[in-house]
Enzyme design. Structure first.
Site, mmCIF file in Angstrom:
data_model
loop_
_atom_site.group_PDB
_atom_site.id
_atom_site.type_symbol
_atom_site.label_atom_id
_atom_site.label_comp_id
_atom_site.label_asym_id
_atom_site.label_seq_id
_atom_site.Cartn_x
_atom_site.Cartn_y
_atom_site.Cartn_z
ATOM 1 N N CYS A 132 -32.542 2.028 33.572
ATOM 2 C CA CYS A 132 -31.332 1.358 34.084
ATOM 3 C C CYS A 132 -31.049 1.849 35.506
ATOM 4 O O CYS A 132 -30.876 3.046 35.730
ATOM 5 C CB CYS A 132 -30.156 1.666 33.165
ATOM 6 S SG CYS A 132 -28.575 1.121 33.836
ATOM 7 N N CYS A 178 -25.592 2.733 27.589
ATOM 8 C CA CYS A 178 -26.812 2.006 27.889
ATOM 9 C C CYS A 178 -27.933 3.019 27.691
ATOM 10 O O CYS A 178 -27.909 4.092 28.295
ATOM 11 C CB CYS A 178 -26.774 1.524 29.339
ATOM 12 S SG CYS A 178 -28.394 0.973 29.908
ATOM 13 N N LYS A 189 7.325 27.716 35.976
ATOM 14 C CA LYS A 189 7.107 27.489 34.544
ATOM 15 C C LYS A 189 5.730 26.844 34.395
ATOM 16 O O LYS A 189 5.542 25.660 34.685
ATOM 17 C CB LYS A 189 8.203 26.580 33.989
ATOM 18 C CG LYS A 189 8.143 26.442 32.483
ATOM 19 C CD LYS A 189 9.412 25.754 31.974
ATOM 20 C CE LYS A 189 9.433 25.673 30.466
ATOM 21 N NZ LYS A 189 8.317 24.941 29.890
ATOM 22 N N GLU A 207 10.817 32.111 38.411
ATOM 23 C CA GLU A 207 9.354 32.048 38.260
ATOM 24 C C GLU A 207 8.938 30.611 38.037
ATOM 25 O O GLU A 207 9.733 29.795 37.562
ATOM 26 C CB GLU A 207 8.914 32.857 37.021
ATOM 27 C CG GLU A 207 9.184 34.323 37.122
ATOM 28 C CD GLU A 207 9.023 35.004 35.767
ATOM 29 O OE1 GLU A 207 8.307 34.478 34.884
ATOM 30 O OE2 GLU A 207 9.637 36.064 35.595
ATOM 31 N N CYS A 266 -25.309 -3.980 29.024
ATOM 32 C CA CYS A 266 -25.071 -3.138 30.198
ATOM 33 C C CYS A 266 -24.739 -4.022 31.408
ATOM 34 O O CYS A 266 -25.493 -4.939 31.721
ATOM 35 C CB CYS A 266 -26.308 -2.294 30.489
ATOM 36 S SG CYS A 266 -26.162 -1.336 32.004
ATOM 37 N N LYS A 321 13.672 21.881 34.273
ATOM 38 C CA LYS A 321 12.509 20.993 34.029
ATOM 39 C C LYS A 321 12.388 19.962 35.143
ATOM 40 O O LYS A 321 13.346 19.243 35.420
ATOM 41 C CB LYS A 321 12.693 20.259 32.692
ATOM 42 C CG LYS A 321 12.553 21.141 31.472
ATOM 43 C CD LYS A 321 11.083 21.280 31.087
ATOM 44 C CE LYS A 321 10.861 22.033 29.799
ATOM 45 N NZ LYS A 321 11.311 21.369 28.596
ATOM 46 N N CYS A 327 -27.980 -3.441 33.859
ATOM 47 C CA CYS A 327 -29.371 -3.817 33.576
ATOM 48 C C CYS A 327 -29.489 -4.788 32.403
ATOM 49 O O CYS A 327 -30.578 -5.193 32.021
ATOM 50 C CB CYS A 327 -30.213 -2.570 33.295
ATOM 51 S SG CYS A 327 -29.835 -1.814 31.711
ATOM 52 N N ASP A 384 2.509 25.200 32.894
ATOM 53 C CA ASP A 384 2.358 24.261 31.786
ATOM 54 C C ASP A 384 1.067 24.523 31.021
ATOM 55 O O ASP A 384 0.024 23.942 31.293
ATOM 56 C CB ASP A 384 2.375 22.825 32.328
ATOM 57 C CG ASP A 384 2.703 21.827 31.237
ATOM 58 O OD1 ASP A 384 3.060 22.256 30.124
ATOM 59 O OD2 ASP A 384 2.597 20.617 31.501
ATOM 60 N N TYR A 412 4.034 36.858 32.045
ATOM 61 C CA TYR A 412 5.393 36.768 32.577
ATOM 62 C C TYR A 412 6.400 37.668 31.859
ATOM 63 O O TYR A 412 7.586 37.588 32.118
ATOM 64 C CB TYR A 412 5.877 35.322 32.594
ATOM 65 C CG TYR A 412 5.818 34.610 31.253
ATOM 66 C CD1 TYR A 412 6.557 35.049 30.168
ATOM 67 C CD2 TYR A 412 5.008 33.487 31.097
ATOM 68 C CE1 TYR A 412 6.506 34.404 28.955
ATOM 69 C CE2 TYR A 412 4.946 32.821 29.881
ATOM 70 C CZ TYR A 412 5.694 33.285 28.816
ATOM 71 O OH TYR A 412 5.630 32.641 27.614
HETATM 72 S S1 IVH Z 1 9.843 33.217 29.661
HETATM 73 C C1 IVH Z 1 12.423 34.330 26.035
HETATM 74 N N1 IVH Z 1 8.470 32.578 31.812
HETATM 75 O O1 IVH Z 1 7.856 28.007 28.717
HETATM 76 C C2 IVH Z 1 11.749 33.848 27.267
HETATM 77 N N2 IVH Z 1 8.227 31.228 29.891
HETATM 78 O O2 IVH Z 1 10.463 27.531 26.497
HETATM 79 C C3 IVH Z 1 10.392 33.379 27.001
HETATM 80 N N3 IVH Z 1 6.620 29.400 30.126
HETATM 81 O O3 IVH Z 1 6.865 28.473 25.594
HETATM 82 C C4 IVH Z 1 9.726 32.586 28.006
HETATM 83 N N4 IVH Z 1 6.038 29.842 32.194
HETATM 84 O O4 IVH Z 1 5.368 29.704 27.168
HETATM 85 C C5 IVH Z 1 8.754 32.259 30.543
HETATM 86 N N5 IVH Z 1 7.263 32.148 33.757
HETATM 87 C C6 IVH Z 1 7.563 31.841 32.498
HETATM 88 C C7 IVH Z 1 6.964 30.744 31.840
HETATM 89 C C8 IVH Z 1 7.338 30.466 30.527
HETATM 90 C C9 IVH Z 1 5.846 29.042 31.164
HETATM 91 C C10 IVH Z 1 6.674 28.702 28.824
HETATM 92 C C11 IVH Z 1 6.675 29.637 27.657
HETATM 93 C C12 IVH Z 1 7.581 29.051 26.633
HETATM 94 C C13 IVH Z 1 8.294 27.980 27.386
HETATM 95 C C14 IVH Z 1 9.777 28.281 27.409
#
Ligand code: IVH
Length: 669
Positions: free
Chosen positions: A428, A423, A116, A114, A405, A311, A408, A118, A223
């Site tokens: 202006c 300003c 991740k 999946e 400014c 990451k 002006c 942010d 998720y």
């Molecule tokens: S699973 C025990 N799936 O990433 C498993 N986490 O350290 C729990 N996050 O703070 C997380 N997208 O909020 C999972 N598709 C995803 C995610 C996800 C973002 C974040 C989550 C957590 C951090 C994982």
């Protein structure tokens, strides 16, 4: 309307509004214009006001109903919210896979990959299908109750499609575009910008006033299910499908992968696509699919052994900051921008980066001539992250904001509690130009072909001094401008002409009234129907409207109190700019189907479901003509409560008479 009818209608409205909301926010496939949603929501709100017992916590009107809190309550998580181990390269991923393989004893297994997201992790609790509590992750064991703020996220269902009791987990986030728009507004307001979409989302959900979260356009992807055992599912992928079927929003980029090689290809693929997504991701989460195998693998002290997070490296580059230029915005805020030696970062060449305000320049100790680290916040907006102090030669120069400014030359001021310098000269030229550019912009009057450069030229040549002058421009004047051919001039004049027909909310937004954004402009247009009605309103009347707070109410009243504004609106009106809300109905009912087309209608007595003005506007939007007195020419009389002599006269003349409900039925057909 009696209570039984009201109850029935409320049920219908819940179903319809939930359907529209689901289509719009979860499926991203709206089936009706926004105005239709707004209209039904308003109808529901009005019924609930009359029959408060019908207002339930899962009503679509309750998304922004919460009171302002003093503090958030603590919430203990029944199942802890864990974090994940990390992988930074292919070798780390293969190590993870080897550990999994050993622990599940060489039986076959697969992964779900999946994105991740942010943002920030949240837990949502449902009882018998009703959303009852939403909390932050906190330290993993105890978080904070942010239910009211989470309710403002439209993709969170307030009621599930099945009456289940369960807890789900997901990531709340702010889309990139919303983040960019929010920071632009914050710069204009002299407020500190957010560093990235994650901070913006977290900052929004940590506000004690849910109206703030509501204005921030947050979203969520679910998720996981906290305790999936009792739901009779065997795999995480099934859990995600279950979430879909219950009405949740899940991320569709997920993929089941049978081997670690497939996982690695997925990671590569997504890494390439990353900058094209409308939201930020910081990696890929890889989870063992089978729930039995997840149990078998178990947890370490901090994180599950059955999952890991790959990451992405943050893309940062080094370049030289060659100078700092200043620009003056629509509200007078003076913003410094870094000029950079052009450099490639995350797919494009970057030559400038906003520095937002002087505090930020001091904090990061940015000097002209410095070598700086640059990245893209929200994958889009170039940002100076830090200075490489070691690379200083001594030739770098400190930067100071000017006292006057740059446009002006009037003295700049720093308003209380603001980080920005402003300003405050209303004459202006920069502010006037920016105000005009805003007026013609896409969400306002939407006049194509009128960019910043053309506005600047028109203003310089004194062809326009305010936005009303746009409507008196001639072709002869336009063709004299640089790079303006006959064809472009014709197109521009046509675009200006078309904009006269815009519905009131575009004009209101375009005027740039303080605190009135596009959404508020829409609310005002819908509530008041016409500019004339709005102009006469009071702060009390305004604050009585659900979405309008005291600050905005004061700003609106103050705005219309100014004689220059009255003059400007008079000029716009005289040029034929529409000053009324275009009811949503026109878009839904084809011409000729309207029961009001060509009819002369008289309204009499008290109406309870809409104001007289609204009724008039909506009948007129459907081709009717509303007049004040009953005569032989009248086709139809709508009689509300306590109707008097007009009703009698209509009866005598044998004119068609409707009650309010009939009017509502015809208006909403
Ligand atoms: S699973 C025990 N799936 O990433 C498993 N986490 O350290 C729990 N996050 O703070 C997380 N997208 O909020 C999972 N598709 C995803 C995610 C996800 C973002 C974040 C989550 C957590 C951090 C994982």
């Amino acid at each position: 309307m009696d209570i039984n009818m009201a109850e029935q209608r409320v049920k219908e409205l819940h179903d319809t509004l939930n359907k529209y909301s689901y289509e719009y926010y979860v499926m991203d496939q709206p089936s009706v214009p926004d105005s239709e949603y707004d209209r039904l929501l308003k109808e529901l709100n009005e019924i609930e006001e009359k029959f408060p017992g019908l207002r339930t916590p899962d009503s679509p009107t309750q998304r922004v109903g919460g009171a302002v809190l003093d503090a958030f309550q603590k919430v203990r998580h029944d199942t802890p919210m864990l974090s994940l181990g990390n992988a930074f390269n292919e070798a780390d991923l293969r190590d993870f896979d080897r550990r999994v393989e050993q622990l599940v004893g060489h039986s076959s297994y697969s992964y779900v990959c999946e994105l991740k997201i942010d943002g920030l992790a949240v837990a949502l609790k449902y009882k018998d299908g009703l959303f009852v509590q939403g909390a932050t992750r906190g330290d993993g064991t105890t978080g904070e109750d942010i239910t009211a703020n989470l309710k403002t996220i439209h993709s969170i269902p307030l009621r599930l499609k099945k009456p289940l009791t369960m807890e789900v987990r997901g990531e709340a986030f702010m889309p990139k575009q919303s983040f960019i728009a929010l920071n632009a507004i914050r710069d204009e307001k002299g407020e500190e910008p957010f560093a990235n979409p994650r901070n913006a989302a977290a900052g929004s959900l940590r506000q004690l006033d849910p109206r703030i979260a509501a204005s921030r356009n947050l979203d969520i992807f679910l998720y996981g299910i906290a305790n999936p055992g009792p739901l009779g599912i065997e795999a995480h992928s099934e859990g995600l499908n279950l979430l879909d079927s219950l009405g949740f929003k899940t991320n569709k980029e997920r993929r089941v992968c049978k081997t670690i090689d497939d996982v690695i290809s997925y990671v590569k693929e997504q890494s390439d696509k990353r900058t094209t997504l409308p939201y930020e991701i910081d990696g890929i989460v890889i989870k063992v699919d089978s729930l039995d195998q997840q149990d078998e693998l178990g947890f370490t002290a901090k994180s599950p052994r059955w999952a890991t997070a790959f990451k992405f490296p943050a893309e940062e580059v080094v370049t030289k900051l060659t100078g700092i230029t200043l620009s003056v915005g629509r509200t007078g805020v003076v913003t410094p921008t870094a000029l950079l030696q052009p450099v490639r970062v995350a797919g494009t060449t970057v030559g400038r980066a906003s520095l937002h305000n002087e505090d930020l320049i001091r904090e990061k100790d940015i000097r002209i001539g410095d070598m700086v680290v640059v990245k893209k916040a929200g994958d889009i907006i170039p940002e100076v992250v830090s200075v490489l102090v070691d690379r200083r030669t001594g030739a770098e120069e400190e930067f100071h904001m000017p006292d006057h400014c740059p446009e002006c030359e009037s003295e700049l001021v720093r308003l209380e509690e603001e980080v920005a310098l402003r300003c405050i000269n209303p004459q202006c030229p920069a502010q006037i130009r920016e105000g005009m550019t805003h007026f013609v912009s896409r969400n306002a009057m939407n006049i194509e072909g009128l960019g910043e450069k053309v506005i600047a030229q028109l203003y310089r040549e004194k062809l326009i001094t305010d936005v009303a002058d746009l409507y008196t421009l001639s072709k002869e004047e336009l063709v004299k401008l640089e790079r303006m051919g006959e064809k472009s001039a014709d197109n521009l004049l046509a675009a200006i002409e078309t904009s006269k027909q815009n519905s009131l909310e575009r004009l209101l937004f375009g005027l740039g009234i303080r605190h009135v954004g596009a959404k508020a402009a829409k609310t005002l247009a819908m509530e008041f129907g016409t500019m004339d009605r709005l102009k006469e309103t009071s702060a009390e009347e305004l604050t009585a409207i659900h979405e309008i707070g005291g600050k905005m109410a004061d700003a609106v009243v103050l705005y219309f109190d100014q004689p220059e504004v009255a003059e400007l609106i008079g000029k716009l009106k005289a040029s034929g700019v529409k000053m009324a809300y275009e009811g949503p109905i026109r878009t839904i009912l084809a011409e000729g189907e309207s029961p009001f087309a060509g009819k002369i209608v008289v309204l009499t007595g008290k109406l309870s479901q809409l104001t007289r003005t609204e009724a008039k506007d909506r009948i007129e939007a459907l081709g009717g003509n509303v007049t004040g007195s009953v005569s032989k020419k009248t086709d139809l009389v709508v009689a509300g409560e306590e109707a008097g002599s007009k009703l009698e006269k209509a009866e005598k003349l044998g004119i068609d008479i409707w009650d309010e409900q009939r009017l509502m039925d015809e208006l909403t057909k």
